[in-house]
Motif scaffolding. Sequence first.
Motif, PDB file in Angstrom:
ATOM      1  N   ASP A 267     -19.705  19.835  73.433  1.00  0.00           N
ATOM      2  CA  ASP A 267     -20.652  20.939  73.299  1.00  0.00           C
ATOM      3  C   ASP A 267     -20.526  21.873  74.501  1.00  0.00           C
ATOM      4  O   ASP A 267     -20.497  23.091  74.360  1.00  0.00           O
ATOM      5  CB  ASP A 267     -22.100  20.413  73.240  1.00  0.00           C
ATOM      6  CG  ASP A 267     -22.335  19.451  72.082  1.00  0.00           C
ATOM      7  OD1 ASP A 267     -21.827  19.711  70.979  1.00  0.00           O
ATOM      8  OD2 ASP A 267     -23.037  18.452  72.290  1.00  0.00           O
TER       9      ASP A 267
ATOM     10  N   THR B 189     -21.955  21.897  66.372  1.00  0.00           N
ATOM     11  CA  THR B 189     -22.328  22.912  67.354  1.00  0.00           C
ATOM     12  C   THR B 189     -21.425  24.142  67.226  1.00  0.00           C
ATOM     13  O   THR B 189     -21.889  25.277  67.338  1.00  0.00           O
ATOM     14  CB  THR B 189     -22.236  22.325  68.777  1.00  0.00           C
ATOM     15  OG1 THR B 189     -22.947  21.094  68.810  1.00  0.00           O
ATOM     16  CG2 THR B 189     -22.828  23.270  69.791  1.00  0.00           C
TER      17      THR B 189
ATOM     18  N   VAL C 123     -29.259  20.775  69.798  1.00  0.00           N
ATOM     19  CA  VAL C 123     -28.101  19.993  69.370  1.00  0.00           C
ATOM     20  C   VAL C 123     -28.494  18.525  69.189  1.00  0.00           C
ATOM     21  O   VAL C 123     -28.896  17.865  70.147  1.00  0.00           O
ATOM     22  CB  VAL C 123     -26.960  20.132  70.395  1.00  0.00           C
ATOM     23  CG1 VAL C 123     -25.756  19.311  69.952  1.00  0.00           C
ATOM     24  CG2 VAL C 123     -26.570  21.607  70.554  1.00  0.00           C
TER      25      VAL C 123
ATOM     26  N   LEU D 234     -26.360  17.225  76.340  1.00  0.00           N
ATOM     27  CA  LEU D 234     -25.209  17.720  75.586  1.00  0.00           C
ATOM     28  C   LEU D 234     -23.986  16.847  75.793  1.00  0.00           C
ATOM     29  O   LEU D 234     -23.787  16.280  76.868  1.00  0.00           O
ATOM     30  CB  LEU D 234     -24.869  19.148  76.035  1.00  0.00           C
ATOM     31  CG  LEU D 234     -25.879  20.241  75.648  1.00  0.00           C
ATOM     32  CD1 LEU D 234     -25.527  21.545  76.360  1.00  0.00           C
ATOM     33  CD2 LEU D 234     -25.897  20.449  74.137  1.00  0.00           C
TER      34      LEU D 234
ATOM     35  N   LEU E 264     -27.619  26.376  74.298  1.00  0.00           N
ATOM     36  CA  LEU E 264     -27.534  25.025  73.744  1.00  0.00           C
ATOM     37  C   LEU E 264     -28.402  24.059  74.552  1.00  0.00           C
ATOM     38  O   LEU E 264     -28.300  24.023  75.781  1.00  0.00           O
ATOM     39  CB  LEU E 264     -26.093  24.511  73.803  1.00  0.00           C
ATOM     40  CG  LEU E 264     -24.990  25.353  73.174  1.00  0.00           C
ATOM     41  CD1 LEU E 264     -23.628  24.677  73.398  1.00  0.00           C
ATOM     42  CD2 LEU E 264     -25.250  25.541  71.682  1.00  0.00           C
TER      43      LEU E 264
END
Lengths: 250, 250
Positions: free
Chosen positions: B125, B69, B12, B121, B113
Motif C-alpha cells: 500500500d 488499494t 484500507v 498499511l 490511505l
Amino acid sequence: MSEASKPIIVLVRPQLGENIGKAARAMLNFGLTEMRIVNPRDGWPNPSAGPAAAGADIVLDQARVFETTAEAVADCEHVYATTVRKRGVTKPVVGPDGAARLMHSQAGRHAILFGREASGLETEDVALARHILTVPINPEFGSLNLAQAVILCAYEWSRIGREETEDGNLVQPTAEDRELPPAPQEELDGLIAHLEGMLAPKGYFFPQDRAEATRRTLRTVLTKPAWNHLEVRTLRGVLSTLQRDRREEH
Amino acid sequence: MSEASKPIIVLVRPQLGENIGKAARAMLNFGLTEMRIVNPRDGWPNPSAGPAAAGADIVLDQARVFETTAEAVADCEHVYATTVRKRGVTKPVVGPDGAARLMHSQAGRHAILFGREASGLETEDVALARHILTVPINPEFGSLNLAQAVILCAYEWSRIGREETEDGNLVQPTAEDRELPPAPQEELDGLIAHLEGMLAPKGYFFPQDRAEATRRTLRTVLTKPAWNHLEVRTLRGVLSTLQRDRREEH
C-alpha cells in the motif's frame, strides 16, 4: 519545546470515566501530561478511565481533582474556555492554532477548560476564561467529542512548538533522506546518454530536424525527479537489462 | 475552499464498522465527504457504522468499496500513505499540515490511505504513495486511533484552506502545476507494468525470492518524479521504441 509552555487540560464535570481516559490518551500522544478534573460525576479514581487511556496512565495517576473550576485554575495565568456555541460574552475567540501560539509566546501557566460531554461549559466557567477557544468546524455538522477536542488542541500545541523551534511543515527528513542528495549531474548525464544510445538506432530521434527538441523533452522528463545515486544506479541496471539479447544464465 | 481540493479518505482493510463510522464523523466535522473502503473485513454495508457516525450518514451512504488499494486510488493524482513506523522507503515525509498545503496548492485528486486498526498499511500500500504522511507524535507514547488520525488530517485540510483564503497567504500554484498535474495513478501503473513486462523476460526479477523487493525499488524510483500525463506518454513512447526489433521505416 519548554515544559513551561505545556497547557493544563481541565475537564470540567466530566460524565464518563472512559472519556477521561480517552482524553489522557489524546494528551500524551502530543506530550501533554497535566490533567485536572473538576467535580467528576462518578468520583475519582474511576475504574473505567484506565483501560480507555491505553497506556497513558501517567496522566491519570498525576491528575488532580478540584471542587470548582475556579479552584482548578487558581494558579493559572491564562485560561481558555472551549466552546462551539456562541455565548453572550465578548471575549477574544481563538482556534486551536491561535491558542497554541499564545501558549508558546506568553509566559505563565496556560489552562484549557473542556465542558461535560452532554452540555459543554457553563456560563460561569466561561466567565473565568480570558479567551474563547473554538474549533472551526463544519457549520452544518459539528460533532466533536471530548477526546477529539482535546487531541486537536494538543496537536496544535505540539505543531506550533515544532514550527517555532524548527522551521515548519516538513517533518525532519530521515537520516536516509539526508544521506542521499540528488545524484551529481555527471551521473544523470551518464543515464541519459545510455538511454539515448539505445534509442538512436531504433529511430527514436527521427526525423533529424526534430531530434534536438526530442532530446530536450527526454532530458526534462529525466531531470525532474532529482534521483539520487542509488536510484540512478537502479535505472542504469534497468537499461543494461533491456540491452540483453535474452535472459542470461545466473 | 474549493471542492476540488478535498482529499479522499481511503480506509484500507478496516476491521470494525464502528471505526468506519467514527472516521466518517471525523471527516464531516471538517467538511470532508468522500470515503473509499478497501476490502473491509466485515463486508459493506456494516450495521455498526451508522450509529458510530453520529449523523454523518451522507459520508457512509456515498462510500465506495474496492477490492484493492490500487483500484481505490487509480483515478487519483496524489496519494499519501499514513504511517508512523519507519519503513525502508525513501519518499518525502509530510505532516498533516504539509499534506494539507499540497492539497490546496497542487491540482488533481488527492487521496490519503489509512491502514487497518491493528497493523496499519502494508508495504505494498505504501509503495503506491508518493508521500508518507506521518503525524509527529510523542516518541514515547504513540497511540493514535484511526478516527483520530483522520480527524487531524481533516482538521488541517480545513485550517490551511481558511488560512489561505482568509489572509491572503495563498500559495499560488504555478501555471505549470495548474495545467499539468501529476498523471493519475493508473497511468503511472501502466508505465510501470509496461517496463516490468519488458524486464521480466530478460531475467531482471531473478532470483525469485528478491523479485518483490526489486519491483518495489523500481516503483519507488518511478513514483518519485510525479510525472504528468505528457511525461508519462513520452516514457511510454521510449519503452515502445526500445521494444522494436530494429529501426522502422518512416
